[in-house]
Scaffold this motif. Structure first.
Motif, mmCIF file in Angstrom:
data_model
loop_
_atom_site.group_PDB
_atom_site.id
_atom_site.type_symbol
_atom_site.label_atom_id
_atom_site.label_comp_id
_atom_site.label_asym_id
_atom_site.label_seq_id
_atom_site.Cartn_x
_atom_site.Cartn_y
_atom_site.Cartn_z
ATOM 1 N N LEU A 1 0.825 -1.201 0.000
ATOM 2 C CA LEU A 1 0.000 0.000 0.000
ATOM 3 C C LEU A 1 0.865 1.259 0.000
ATOM 4 N N GLU A 2 1.989 1.210 0.703
ATOM 5 C CA GLU A 2 2.882 2.365 0.716
ATOM 6 C C GLU A 2 3.401 2.664 -0.694
ATOM 7 N N ALA A 3 3.718 1.590 -1.453
ATOM 8 C CA ALA A 3 4.157 1.775 -2.840
ATOM 9 C C ALA A 3 2.981 2.135 -3.738
ATOM 10 N N ASP A 4 1.809 1.566 -3.447
ATOM 11 C CA ASP A 4 0.540 1.825 -4.129
ATOM 12 C C ASP A 4 0.675 1.859 -5.662
ATOM 13 N N PRO A 5 0.987 0.720 -6.260
ATOM 14 C CA PRO A 5 1.180 0.696 -7.723
ATOM 15 C C PRO A 5 -0.115 0.927 -8.485
ATOM 16 N N ASP A 6 0.025 1.515 -9.662
ATOM 17 C CA ASP A 6 -1.125 1.645 -10.563
ATOM 18 C C ASP A 6 -1.551 0.287 -11.107
ATOM 19 N N VAL A 7 -0.571 -0.600 -11.283
ATOM 20 C CA VAL A 7 -0.805 -1.916 -11.883
ATOM 21 C C VAL A 7 -0.117 -2.974 -11.034
ATOM 22 N N ILE A 8 -0.792 -4.093 -10.825
ATOM 23 C CA ILE A 8 -0.179 -5.265 -10.199
ATOM 24 C C ILE A 8 -0.137 -6.380 -11.229
ATOM 25 N N LEU A 9 1.044 -6.911 -11.481
ATOM 26 C CA LEU A 9 1.244 -8.053 -12.362
ATOM 27 C C LEU A 9 1.476 -9.271 -11.485
ATOM 28 N N ALA A 10 0.552 -10.206 -11.504
ATOM 29 C CA ALA A 10 0.597 -11.364 -10.603
ATOM 30 C C ALA A 10 1.123 -12.583 -11.343
ATOM 31 N N LEU A 11 2.316 -12.976 -11.006
ATOM 32 C CA LEU A 11 3.032 -14.047 -11.697
ATOM 33 C C LEU A 11 2.426 -15.415 -11.404
ATOM 34 N N TRP A 12 2.565 -16.320 -12.399
ATOM 35 C CA TRP A 12 2.175 -17.730 -12.282
ATOM 36 C C TRP A 12 0.681 -17.908 -12.010
ATOM 37 N N THR A 13 -0.141 -17.126 -12.654
ATOM 38 C CA THR A 13 -1.574 -17.188 -12.357
ATOM 39 C C THR A 13 -2.434 -17.641 -13.535
ATOM 40 N N VAL A 14 -1.842 -17.863 -14.721
ATOM 41 C CA VAL A 14 -2.661 -18.302 -15.857
ATOM 42 C C VAL A 14 -2.609 -19.832 -15.987
ATOM 43 N N THR A 15 -2.844 -20.499 -14.893
ATOM 44 C CA THR A 15 -2.961 -21.959 -14.910
ATOM 45 C C THR A 15 -4.247 -22.345 -14.196
ATOM 46 N N GLU A 16 -4.757 -23.513 -14.523
ATOM 47 C CA GLU A 16 -6.008 -23.962 -13.920
ATOM 48 C C GLU A 16 -5.851 -24.248 -12.431
ATOM 49 N N THR A 17 -4.619 -24.389 -11.958
ATOM 50 C CA THR A 17 -4.390 -24.705 -10.552
ATOM 51 C C THR A 17 -4.385 -23.465 -9.668
ATOM 52 N N PHE A 18 -4.369 -22.278 -10.280
ATOM 53 C CA PHE A 18 -4.362 -21.049 -9.482
ATOM 54 C C PHE A 18 -5.734 -20.387 -9.531
#
Length: 404
Positions: free
Chosen positions: A298-315
């Motif tokens: 929250l202190e950094a408060d990015p405009d965009v969050i890129l969430a790694l390893w999330t385009v799999t059916e297990t996530f």
């Protein structure tokens, strides 16, 4: 040394090392041999090298730090890999059937996601995934023509040393890899002198040379060059670029790890060219990632969050976004409030995933310039963009990979 007393010429005899290899090669490890034997061996080695130089059309050679030059008399048909970028390379070259081993089956799911629209494309190493690490006994069992692994990294693993990697190179097949170009990390001290760094496509070029697939490599490299040109031409000025946090985060938010966004190395080959502003100010950390908490985010408060390893059916990506909205700190994040939390594939990318991830991330960071990234739901395939929405020609890549 290898004992050839009772063996005839085999395919392994046609695999040769040359150049500055693993500390001097086979002869350096045979201190007990006679001077005459050493002279004979040296003369034979010289003759072999000259023959290879005189008939380059019959050889497949590439030079790579830290192994030197590897020369094969024919393309490898039985190839050991461990990290995901090499199986991706083999598939991009139409040689996925040669891969006999890899670690992390998430590689399969990631490549399936990105190439779902390719007709006639098969991930032929899908059943080759195993455990992290490997033993010398396992390598003897597989009897591979080529080991696409950095021997410097191997010697840093438990129960491996320099003598072991030399033995494998001599008795089974050569090593060929450069692990520490991942984020230009320091190799083990004994390998540090002269260790060089490469980008993903430089590494791919050398693997293509060993496979004898220069035309496929050059065709894909042309697509990549065009894509980078499209990105460069479309980027807004630095003052108009968003801040971004590149994270590996669990669905329940119990662990949040910050990754490098713009650092050198092939792990950032899909984020660095896009030049977004690192929300954490380019914070330095020693390893590949650094743990942070929600308050730091929250202190950094990015405009965009890129969430790694999330385009799999297990996530459970839908669950991640829901938990961020429900969290008393998470709901205050600008990226959450503006619905700019996006799925990502893997930093362990080869050239195929790199092309798609460049396009994907460009759309996520710069929708006004490159077209908006559509909403992702668990289990979705890579979107089918129209020709005018594609940042590179998907059909061309499909043709290169499947038809040559």
């Amino acid at each position: 040394m290898r004992n050839d007393e009772n063996t005839g010429a085999t395919r392994r005899d046609y695999l040769r090392y040359g150049g500055a290899l693993l500390g001097g090669g086979v002869l350096a490890g045979c201190a007990g041999q006679s001077g005459d034997a050493a002279s004979t061996a040296t003369a034979t080695e010289t003759e072999t090298t000259e023959a290879a130089t005189e008939t380059p059309e019959s050889s497949y050679a590439a030079e790579l730090s830290p192994v030197g030059t590897v020369t094969l008399d024919e393309p490898p048909t039985n190839v050991f890999t461990h990290f995901p970028w090499f199986p991706d390379m083999a598939s991009a070259l139409g040689r996925g059937d040669t891969v006999n081993n890899l670690w992390w089956d998430g590689t399969v799911a990631g490549l399936e996601y990105f190439t779902a629209g390719f007709d006639g494309f098969e991930i032929e190493w899908a059943d080759a995934a195993g455990e992290y690490g490997f033993t010398k006994e396992r390598l003897y069992e597989l009897d591979s023509d080529l080991h696409l692994v950095d021997p410097a990294w191997v010697t840093a693993q438990d129960n491996w040393n320099r003598a072991d990697v030399d033995e494998v190179a001599d008795n089974i097949g050569p090593w060929f890899g450069n692990y520490y170009s991942n984020f230009n990390a320091a190799p083990p001290e004994e390998w540090a002198d002269g260790y060089e760094y490469y980008d993903l496509w430089e590494l791919f070029e050398r693997v293509a040379s060993l496979y004898g697939e220069r035309e496929r490599y050059e065709a894909l490299q042309s697509v990549h060059d065009d894509l980078l040109g499209t990105v460069e031409d479309g980027l807004p000025t630095e003052s108009e670029r968003p801040t971004a946090a590149y994270l590996s985060v669990s669905t329940d938010l119990s662990s949040i790890y910050l990754l490098r966004l713009n650092a050198p190395g092939y792990w950032n080959s899909h984020t660095r060219p896009l030049g977004a502003v690192d929300a954490f100010g380019g914070a330095e950390f020693t390893g590949p990632f650094q743990e942070v908490d929600m308050e730091a985010l929250l202190e950094a408060d990015p405009d965009v969050i890129l969430a790694l390893w999330t385009v799999t059916e297990t996530f459970d990506f839908d669950g991640l976004k829901r938990n961020l909205r429900d969290d008393p700190v998470g709901r205050e994040l600008a990226a959450v409030q503006n619905d700019r939390v996006y799925p990502q594939g893997t930093r362990w990318q080869g050239p195929l995933m790199n092309l798609f991830q460049l396009e994907m991330t460009a759309k996520q960071l710069y929708p006004d310039q490159f077209g908006a990234w559509p909403t992702y739901e668990d289990g979705d395939d890579y979107p089918e963009f129209g020709d005018d929405e594609q940042l590179f020609d998907h059909g061309r890549v499909e043709g290169i990979v499947t038809d040559g």
